[in-house]
Design a protein around this motif. Sequence first.
Motif, mmCIF file in Angstrom:
data_model
loop_
_atom_site.group_PDB
_atom_site.id
_atom_site.type_symbol
_atom_site.label_atom_id
_atom_site.label_comp_id
_atom_site.label_asym_id
_atom_site.label_seq_id
_atom_site.Cartn_x
_atom_site.Cartn_y
_atom_site.Cartn_z
ATOM 1 N N ASN A 193 0.854 -1.191 0.000
ATOM 2 C CA ASN A 193 0.000 0.000 0.000
ATOM 3 C C ASN A 193 0.889 1.240 0.000
ATOM 4 O OD1 ASN A 193 -2.106 1.776 0.187
ATOM 5 N ND2 ASN A 193 -2.669 1.241 2.292
ATOM 6 N N LEU A 194 0.661 2.154 -0.918
ATOM 7 C CA LEU A 194 1.478 3.364 -1.033
ATOM 8 C C LEU A 194 0.791 4.611 -0.500
ATOM 9 C CD1 LEU A 194 2.866 2.725 -4.630
ATOM 10 C CD2 LEU A 194 4.076 2.408 -2.465
ATOM 11 N N HIS A 199 -3.769 3.888 4.705
ATOM 12 C CA HIS A 199 -3.260 2.870 5.615
ATOM 13 C C HIS A 199 -3.682 3.157 7.060
ATOM 14 C CE1 HIS A 199 -0.848 -0.764 5.425
ATOM 15 N NE2 HIS A 199 -0.369 -0.475 6.622
ATOM 16 N N VAL A 200 -3.725 4.411 7.428
ATOM 17 C CA VAL A 200 -4.231 4.765 8.760
ATOM 18 C C VAL A 200 -5.695 4.359 8.887
ATOM 19 C CG1 VAL A 200 -4.764 6.673 10.329
ATOM 20 C CG2 VAL A 200 -2.575 6.625 9.122
ATOM 21 N N ILE A 230 2.922 -1.894 4.067
ATOM 22 C CA ILE A 230 3.415 -0.596 3.586
ATOM 23 C C ILE A 230 4.311 -0.848 2.381
ATOM 24 C CG2 ILE A 230 4.828 1.409 4.154
ATOM 25 C CD1 ILE A 230 3.832 1.120 7.030
ATOM 26 N N GLY A 231 4.090 -0.089 1.317
ATOM 27 C CA GLY A 231 4.684 -0.440 0.035
ATOM 28 C C GLY A 231 5.923 0.317 -0.368
ATOM 29 N N VAL A 232 6.454 -0.125 -1.493
ATOM 30 C CA VAL A 232 7.586 0.510 -2.171
ATOM 31 C C VAL A 232 7.149 0.851 -3.587
ATOM 32 C CG1 VAL A 232 9.881 0.119 -3.134
ATOM 33 C CG2 VAL A 232 9.376 -0.604 -0.788
ATOM 34 N N GLU A 238 11.367 8.391 -6.428
ATOM 35 C CA GLU A 238 11.310 9.678 -5.713
ATOM 36 C C GLU A 238 9.997 9.871 -4.965
ATOM 37 O OE1 GLU A 238 14.008 11.613 -5.522
ATOM 38 O OE2 GLU A 238 14.975 10.039 -6.714
ATOM 39 N N GLU A 239 8.994 9.057 -5.258
ATOM 40 C CA GLU A 239 7.673 9.199 -4.643
ATOM 41 C C GLU A 239 7.364 7.960 -3.809
ATOM 42 O OE1 GLU A 239 5.604 11.774 -4.637
ATOM 43 O OE2 GLU A 239 6.971 12.999 -5.847
ATOM 44 N N GLN A 240 7.935 7.899 -2.627
ATOM 45 C CA GLN A 240 7.745 6.750 -1.757
ATOM 46 C C GLN A 240 6.667 7.018 -0.705
ATOM 47 O OE1 GLN A 240 8.912 3.849 -2.399
ATOM 48 N NE2 GLN A 240 10.301 4.499 -4.042
ATOM 49 N N PHE A 241 6.274 5.962 -0.031
ATOM 50 C CA PHE A 241 5.288 6.043 1.049
ATOM 51 C C PHE A 241 5.686 7.148 2.027
ATOM 52 C CE2 PHE A 241 3.564 4.798 5.189
ATOM 53 C CZ PHE A 241 2.267 4.416 4.886
ATOM 54 N N ASP A 242 4.744 8.052 2.339
ATOM 55 C CA ASP A 242 5.023 9.196 3.218
ATOM 56 C C ASP A 242 4.910 8.749 4.675
ATOM 57 O OD1 ASP A 242 5.155 11.597 4.613
ATOM 58 O OD2 ASP A 242 3.999 12.712 3.120
ATOM 59 N N TRP A 243 6.017 8.269 5.212
ATOM 60 C CA TRP A 243 6.032 7.753 6.580
ATOM 61 C C TRP A 243 5.678 8.834 7.591
ATOM 62 C CZ3 TRP A 243 6.245 3.153 8.997
ATOM 63 C CH2 TRP A 243 6.527 3.170 10.367
ATOM 64 N N ASP A 244 6.206 10.033 7.399
ATOM 65 C CA ASP A 244 5.950 11.113 8.365
ATOM 66 C C ASP A 244 4.458 11.433 8.457
ATOM 67 O OD1 ASP A 244 8.640 11.322 8.969
ATOM 68 O OD2 ASP A 244 9.006 12.910 7.501
ATOM 69 N N LEU A 245 3.782 11.460 7.320
ATOM 70 C CA LEU A 245 2.342 11.708 7.334
ATOM 71 C C LEU A 245 1.623 10.535 7.998
ATOM 72 C CD1 LEU A 245 -0.114 13.382 6.534
ATOM 73 C CD2 LEU A 245 -0.043 12.262 4.277
ATOM 74 N N PHE A 246 2.087 9.327 7.719
ATOM 75 C CA PHE A 246 1.472 8.139 8.304
ATOM 76 C C PHE A 246 1.502 8.195 9.824
ATOM 77 C CE2 PHE A 246 2.274 3.692 9.818
ATOM 78 C CZ PHE A 246 0.973 3.243 9.686
#
Length: 413
Positions: A193-194, A199-200, A230-232, A238-246
């Motif tokens: 999931n990107l 995901h939240v 959580i995906g790749v 350059e557009e990876q899963f936004d961990w900080d937002l998650f």
Amino acid sequence: MNQIVDYIQSRKENSSEPFCAFLYDLDHLREHVRRRVETLPASCRLFYAIKANSDEPILRTLAPIVDGFEVASLGEVKKVRAVAPDIPILFGGPGKTDEEIEGAIDHHVSLLHVESVHELQRVANLASQRGIQVPILLRVNLRGPLPDATLAMAGRPTQFGIDETEIAEAIRLAQGLESVKLEGFHLHSLSNNLNPEQHVRLVEYYCERVTGWIKEFALQITYLNAGGGIGVNYADLEEQFDWDLFVKRLGPMLEAKCPAGVTPLFECGRYLTASCGYYAVEVLDIKRNHGKNYVVIRGGTHHFRLPVSWQHSHPFQVIPVERWDYPFLRKELHDNEITVVGQLCTPKDVLAKDIVVPRVRIGDVILFQYAGAYGWAISHHDFLSHPHPEHVYLEQSDRTFAVGGNKHGRRIV
């Protein structure tokens, strides 16, 4: 990336052998995973799903950082115990044998993920014979609705977990078995999931379902395993899963929705190790057939099966190598579309298709990025009996080591 390129070019300066290796940046891995552990909400725990890459140096690097490991076989249990005798282990998978269940008990697995009512009865029977109580999570195949993702393990017919319509039977059975302790639920439903906000919402849905079961069956549980998933983004690095937002959205949601006293567990694999790994392969030939340019590499999908498994062109860059040992002209292409293929006798041995590159020559090295997960681990290594690639693990050291032609202040574990 620079140290990886330096290592490749240094090796090629000192060797005429065609280059073929998996390379791992352990410094990147350590920092990437440490930041994920540190920024998760304090109530959560992060486990590494070793199916993504169970190489011993990877496990040794992660053992001091993660809260534990998630495994799917007794072989993986033994790999973990070889590097971390006391670390918590979660054990899942839809087809556990009696030997594996007993092995999980012997190796002090923390939580056994039970995938069916029959498996629940087998676990209880084996535990009863030993006069012990085994801590379990019931894995549930939720009915959904669930988000779309590259792979789905729930919300549709699959071999994973207990159908949500049968979970009441499983809970009541577990409550009546003295040799198992129902510690919670395992709800891993999808992979890759990107979308962080989606995901939240997925974890929120898990919380709501578990809250309902707690109330309906008067449960006292400890864990909600939200799985990985959580995906790749292999299409655009350059557009990876936004961990900080998650994690920013996850914290407040858990405070509002997670049942009191329940610890959320995450068991990520691909997301933790993909970016630390590279598959580097030398160009053996360049040819043109029926209007297409083919770059033939030393290696292929028998080493790195992910691209053909997921039906995508894997991202790469061309590393120039100046060494040329032949007494004739070196073939090269400029600003051309190429398809990168391996050595196997099958037209399916394709790692990237119709990609435009500024320049590529025979003898250069194709460097596939984000190859640290589901690369070597899922590949059919001995098909056609070609040599295996090297496996090189690079990390910073306090002094320079000259190992295998490497003179760049790096240590090979």
